[in-house]
Design an enzyme around this catalytic site. Structure first.
Site, mmCIF file in Angstrom:
data_model
loop_
_atom_site.group_PDB
_atom_site.id
_atom_site.type_symbol
_atom_site.label_atom_id
_atom_site.label_comp_id
_atom_site.label_asym_id
_atom_site.label_seq_id
_atom_site.Cartn_x
_atom_site.Cartn_y
_atom_site.Cartn_z
ATOM 1 N N PHE A 128 -25.338 21.468 -61.662
ATOM 2 C CA PHE A 128 -24.617 22.747 -61.649
ATOM 3 C C PHE A 128 -23.180 22.499 -61.230
ATOM 4 C CE2 PHE A 128 -23.189 26.651 -59.465
ATOM 5 C CZ PHE A 128 -23.276 27.534 -60.536
ATOM 6 N N GLY B 51 -16.555 24.025 -60.271
ATOM 7 C CA GLY B 51 -15.119 23.757 -60.182
ATOM 8 C C GLY B 51 -14.697 22.834 -61.311
ATOM 9 N N GLU C 37 -17.939 12.739 -56.118
ATOM 10 C CA GLU C 37 -18.166 13.858 -55.198
ATOM 11 C C GLU C 37 -18.617 13.468 -53.792
ATOM 12 O OE1 GLU C 37 -17.278 16.697 -56.202
ATOM 13 O OE2 GLU C 37 -17.273 16.506 -58.385
#
Length: 236
Positions: A73, A76, A150
């Protein structure tokens, strides 16, 4: 993977700030690129080791059927620059979490001199974004790319959530803020958030570029996010 020391940081950080670089799948697999991007990290910021990243990926996949596709998901930059190979992208909604500019950025879209703000999922509300589908045989390779992007600086926690796509639930991996991290900045006023979005800049470019690209993608998807709209009004 080796990261540069403090003196190397000064030299590489100045060069990187002068010439913004683009995050790509190839770059995320390139140790030299990663060293350039993270050269602006201030002293004392801890990065996860390659072993810790692998352990985190294995932990997530321990709760997944290895013969099935993985869904991610994005809310940004994963919406407009995913940098991972995927076979499908669909609009999706997650309940219990909302999109928030709640991470102070001192690398990438910010620096110590010009700190910016980055998005994360924070508790409460709901968030509309996209669901990326990764085919089973490529899951580990693509998650390694995603984790380098990330999960290096410990500001995010990878977790499973339930996303809703055209009325059906789909388990998906996403990245939520670690509220205990010192870069968590939930208490900022909208005006202060807008100021940091307008002035933040680092090795990947400006925070405003990131903000505008996210808004454009939301509009292209037909998604209205009132929090983003309020920030746009404040940022001008």
């Amino acid at each position: 993977m080796r990261y540069p020391g403090p003196r190397e940081n000064d030299r590489a950080g100045s060069k990187a700030a002068a010439e913004p670089v683009r995050v790509t799948r190839e770059g995320l697999l390139d140790d030299a690129f990663m060293a350039q991007v993270y050269a602006q990290l201030p002293a004392g910021v801890r990065l996860r080791s390659a072993e810790e990243l692998e352990a985190s990926i294995e932990g997530i996949l321990s709760r997944h059927d290895g013969h099935a596709a993985v869904h991610v998901f994005g809310y940004g930059s994963l919406m407009w620059n995913p940098a991972v190979e995927h076979t499908a992208m669909h609009p999706a909604k997650v309940h219990g979490w909302h999109r928030a500019f709640c991470l102070r950025s001192v690398v990438g879209r910010g620096s110590q001199e010009r700190p910016g703000l980055m998005l994360a999922l924070d508790r409460g509300g709901a968030c509309q974004g996209v669901l990326l589908q990764i085919e089973p045989r490529k899951v580990r390779d693509e998650l390694r790319v995603l984790w380098r992007r990330e999960m290096l600086t410990e500001v995010y926690q990878a977790r499973w959530v339930t996303a809703h796509v055209e009325g059906r639930p789909v388990r998906a991996i996403t990245f939520a803020v670690d509220r205990s991290h010192p870069r968590y900045t939930k208490a900022l006023s909208p005006d202060e958030m807008a100021r940091m979005i307008n002035t933040g800049a680092g090795s990947l470019g400006s925070c405003r570029e990131y903000f505008d690209a996210t808004l454009r993608k939301l509009e292209a998807l037909g998604i209205r996010d009132m929090g983003m709209e309020r920030l746009r009004s404040a940022a001008g």
